[in-house]
Design a protein around this motif. Sequence first.
Motif, PDB file in Angstrom:
ATOM      1  N   ASP A 119     -31.077  47.178  76.494  1.00 29.28           N
ATOM      2  CA  ASP A 119     -31.768  46.329  77.465  1.00 29.28           C
ATOM      3  C   ASP A 119     -32.600  45.238  76.798  1.00 29.28           C
ATOM      4  OD1 ASP A 119     -30.732  47.809  79.590  1.00 29.28           O
ATOM      5  OD2 ASP A 119     -32.389  49.246  79.523  1.00 29.28           O
ATOM      6  N   ALA A 120     -33.020  45.478  75.553  1.00 33.87           N
ATOM      7  CA  ALA A 120     -33.904  44.523  74.879  1.00 33.87           C
ATOM      8  C   ALA A 120     -33.146  43.436  74.122  1.00 33.87           C
ATOM      9  CB  ALA A 120     -34.820  45.274  73.906  1.00 33.87           C
ATOM     10  N   TRP A 121     -31.888  43.690  73.786  1.00 32.21           N
ATOM     11  CA  TRP A 121     -31.153  42.829  72.862  1.00 32.21           C
ATOM     12  C   TRP A 121     -31.131  41.363  73.293  1.00 32.21           C
ATOM     13  CZ3 TRP A 121     -29.646  43.544  68.032  1.00 32.21           C
ATOM     14  CH2 TRP A 121     -28.695  42.685  67.474  1.00 32.21           C
ATOM     15  N   GLU A 122     -30.814  41.093  74.547  1.00 26.78           N
ATOM     16  CA  GLU A 122     -30.657  39.707  74.983  1.00 26.78           C
ATOM     17  C   GLU A 122     -31.987  38.966  75.068  1.00 26.78           C
ATOM     18  OE1 GLU A 122     -29.140  39.200  78.929  1.00 26.78           O
ATOM     19  OE2 GLU A 122     -30.114  41.018  79.682  1.00 26.78           O
ATOM     20  N   THR A 123     -33.108  39.690  75.025  1.00 27.66           N
ATOM     21  CA  THR A 123     -34.422  39.037  75.052  1.00 27.66           C
ATOM     22  C   THR A 123     -34.911  38.693  73.650  1.00 27.66           C
ATOM     23  OG1 THR A 123     -35.747  41.078  74.869  1.00 27.66           O
ATOM     24  CG2 THR A 123     -34.972  40.445  77.076  1.00 27.66           C
ATOM     25  N   MET A 124     -34.194  39.132  72.625  1.00 31.05           N
ATOM     26  CA  MET A 124     -34.625  38.945  71.248  1.00 31.05           C
ATOM     27  C   MET A 124     -34.030  37.674  70.655  1.00 31.05           C
ATOM     28  SD  MET A 124     -34.035  42.945  70.145  1.00 31.05           S
ATOM     29  CE  MET A 124     -34.756  42.854  68.513  1.00 31.05           C
ATOM     30  N   THR A 125     -34.771  37.054  69.746  1.00 34.04           N
ATOM     31  CA  THR A 125     -34.240  35.900  69.025  1.00 34.04           C
ATOM     32  C   THR A 125     -33.237  36.386  67.980  1.00 34.04           C
ATOM     33  OG1 THR A 125     -35.922  35.965  67.283  1.00 34.04           O
ATOM     34  CG2 THR A 125     -36.466  34.744  69.305  1.00 34.04           C
ATOM     35  N   ILE A 126     -32.489  35.454  67.408  1.00 30.88           N
ATOM     36  CA  ILE A 126     -31.514  35.824  66.379  1.00 30.88           C
ATOM     37  C   ILE A 126     -32.208  36.492  65.197  1.00 30.88           C
ATOM     38  CG2 ILE A 126     -29.884  34.898  64.689  1.00 30.88           C
ATOM     39  CD1 ILE A 126     -29.069  32.811  66.739  1.00 30.88           C
ATOM     40  N   ASN A 127     -33.365  35.969  64.796  1.00 29.69           N
ATOM     41  CA  ASN A 127     -34.095  36.571  63.676  1.00 29.69           C
ATOM     42  C   ASN A 127     -34.594  37.971  64.023  1.00 29.69           C
ATOM     43  OD1 ASN A 127     -33.746  34.425  61.915  1.00 29.69           O
ATOM     44  ND2 ASN A 127     -35.654  33.412  62.518  1.00 29.69           N
ATOM     45  N   GLN A 128     -35.029  38.164  65.264  1.00 35.52           N
ATOM     46  CA  GLN A 128     -35.475  39.492  65.686  1.00 35.52           C
ATOM     47  C   GLN A 128     -34.306  40.472  65.724  1.00 35.52           C
ATOM     48  OE1 GLN A 128     -37.292  38.357  69.386  1.00 35.52           O
ATOM     49  NE2 GLN A 128     -39.335  38.105  68.490  1.00 35.52           N
ATOM     50  N   MET A 132     -33.843  43.841  63.510  1.00 35.06           N
ATOM     51  CA  MET A 132     -33.529  45.128  64.118  1.00 35.06           C
ATOM     52  C   MET A 132     -32.365  45.797  63.388  1.00 35.06           C
ATOM     53  SD  MET A 132     -34.224  47.412  66.355  1.00 35.06           S
ATOM     54  CE  MET A 132     -35.570  46.436  67.059  1.00 35.06           C
ATOM     55  N   VAL A 133     -31.331  45.027  63.073  1.00 34.36           N
ATOM     56  CA  VAL A 133     -30.198  45.565  62.316  1.00 34.36           C
ATOM     57  C   VAL A 133     -30.674  46.096  60.967  1.00 34.36           C
ATOM     58  CG1 VAL A 133     -28.023  44.989  61.182  1.00 34.36           C
ATOM     59  CG2 VAL A 133     -28.517  44.068  63.452  1.00 34.36           C
ATOM     60  N   ASP A 134     -31.503  45.303  60.288  1.00 38.45           N
ATOM     61  CA  ASP A 134     -32.019  45.718  58.978  1.00 38.45           C
ATOM     62  C   ASP A 134     -32.842  47.001  59.091  1.00 38.45           C
ATOM     63  OD1 ASP A 134     -30.844  43.474  57.909  1.00 38.45           O
ATOM     64  OD2 ASP A 134     -32.707  42.322  57.735  1.00 38.45           O
ATOM     65  N   GLU A 135     -33.648  47.097  60.149  1.00 37.68           N
ATOM     66  CA  GLU A 135     -34.510  48.268  60.317  1.00 37.68           C
ATOM     67  C   GLU A 135     -33.685  49.529  60.555  1.00 37.68           C
ATOM     68  OE1 GLU A 135     -38.467  49.698  62.849  1.00 37.68           O
ATOM     69  OE2 GLU A 135     -37.379  47.891  63.459  1.00 37.68           O
ATOM     70  N   HIS A 214     -39.851  48.634  71.013  1.00 37.38           N
ATOM     71  CA  HIS A 214     -41.130  48.154  71.559  1.00 37.38           C
ATOM     72  C   HIS A 214     -41.669  47.083  70.621  1.00 37.38           C
ATOM     73  CE1 HIS A 214     -44.847  48.151  73.803  1.00 37.38           C
ATOM     74  NE2 HIS A 214     -45.543  48.394  72.701  1.00 37.38           N
ATOM     75  N   ASN A 215     -42.016  45.928  71.180  1.00 36.73           N
ATOM     76  CA  ASN A 215     -42.499  44.795  70.377  1.00 36.73           C
ATOM     77  C   ASN A 215     -41.512  44.441  69.262  1.00 36.73           C
ATOM     78  OD1 ASN A 215     -44.836  44.511  71.911  1.00 36.73           O
ATOM     79  ND2 ASN A 215     -46.032  45.870  70.588  1.00 36.73           N
ATOM     80  N   ASN A 216     -40.227  44.504  69.602  1.00 41.20           N
ATOM     81  CA  ASN A 216     -39.148  44.115  68.692  1.00 41.20           C
ATOM     82  C   ASN A 216     -39.062  44.986  67.440  1.00 41.20           C
ATOM     83  OD1 ASN A 216     -38.301  41.844  70.319  1.00 41.20           O
ATOM     84  ND2 ASN A 216     -40.145  40.788  69.591  1.00 41.20           N
ATOM     85  N   ARG A 217     -39.583  46.202  67.527  1.00 42.84           N
ATOM     86  CA  ARG A 217     -39.442  47.187  66.464  1.00 42.84           C
ATOM     87  C   ARG A 217     -38.915  48.485  67.068  1.00 42.84           C
ATOM     88  NH1 ARG A 217     -42.308  46.559  61.763  1.00 42.84           N
ATOM     89  NH2 ARG A 217     -40.892  48.227  61.083  1.00 42.84           N
ATOM     90  N   VAL A 218     -38.310  49.316  66.240  1.00 37.42           N
ATOM     91  CA  VAL A 218     -37.815  50.603  66.723  1.00 37.42           C
ATOM     92  C   VAL A 218     -39.005  51.513  67.013  1.00 37.42           C
ATOM     93  CG1 VAL A 218     -36.453  52.647  66.176  1.00 37.42           C
ATOM     94  CG2 VAL A 218     -35.667  50.396  65.418  1.00 37.42           C
ATOM     95  N   SER A 219     -39.125  51.947  68.263  1.00 35.55           N
ATOM     96  CA  SER A 219     -40.204  52.877  68.617  1.00 35.55           C
ATOM     97  C   SER A 219     -39.731  54.322  68.513  1.00 35.55           C
ATOM     98  CB  SER A 219     -40.733  52.591  70.024  1.00 35.55           C
ATOM     99  OG  SER A 219     -39.695  52.621  70.991  1.00 35.55           O
TER     100      SER A 219
END
Length: 287
Positions: A119-128, A132-135, A214-219
């Motif tokens: 649900d969050a993916w489309e709200t994220m920028t390319i860098n975000q 997320m992939v890196d995390e 949450h806040n573009n990090r894995v919660s």
Amino acid sequence: MECHRVTTPDKSYPTTWKDGDLWYCIGPKTGESTLARAEANDFPLIHKTGNQSAVWAIGNNAICKVHPWIPNMTQESEIIQFVREHVPDIPIPEVIHSWVDGDRSFLVLRRVEGTTLRDAWETMTINQQKSMVDEVAGYCDIMASLQSERIENVTGGAVRESYLAEHPCDLLGPLSVSESKKYFFRDDFEQNPKIGNSFHFYHSDLGPGNIMVHNNRVSAIIDWESAGFYPHFWISTKPSVSPGFDFDPPTPGVENFEWRRLLRTKLQELGYPRYADWYMKWRGIET
């Protein structure tokens, strides 16, 4: 076991937690089944698969997962506890209570802050999205540092991985290195995957619905039922071959397979080889 909603905590129950101005208590059932009790109390159904697996909300702060269970099957709560003890840097949900009743397992978890990556993916920028992939790939790398001499789950039993088991409903293992080579290798194949002297801990179901953000990090990473020790090659091969890593339902403007493509590419960069072509041939799937 059954769950009650009360205004004051009842110390006679083994498990209680606060939810706003109310308390929830879990204790021995008094007659009705746990499933019927939940329906009678109108706990909202969040998700249902077939007639045996489902997830209910318990108030605002907890959920209850119900799954089929067979004797000697490792419970998800045991896997979560293993992760908490051995790789504490991995964000996981908090277990409130778990038990087995007949042929079903019950797991009550505290709700995780955020939404699913789906649900969050489309709200994220390319860098975000890249972060997320890196995390997530980094968490895979941390988990893989835990090793075992067999393909097995955290209690030494078989793993639940339908993509590798002989039949989709079967469990896999435990298998030693020599047994694994016999199981996976084919003499008539030009190439078989490399199997080293140990196997690596892996979640094995890191689709966008199982990653909370949450806040573009894995919660939290959720749904640990399939986690266990797997061959090194499976860590990047699984997202290559499993539609469970797709965005489902589809996200407008996003390729369904975008997440699994990005994740397996990053995992390959981290040194996890991809054997998707071998897998499709091994499974007898035409491409």
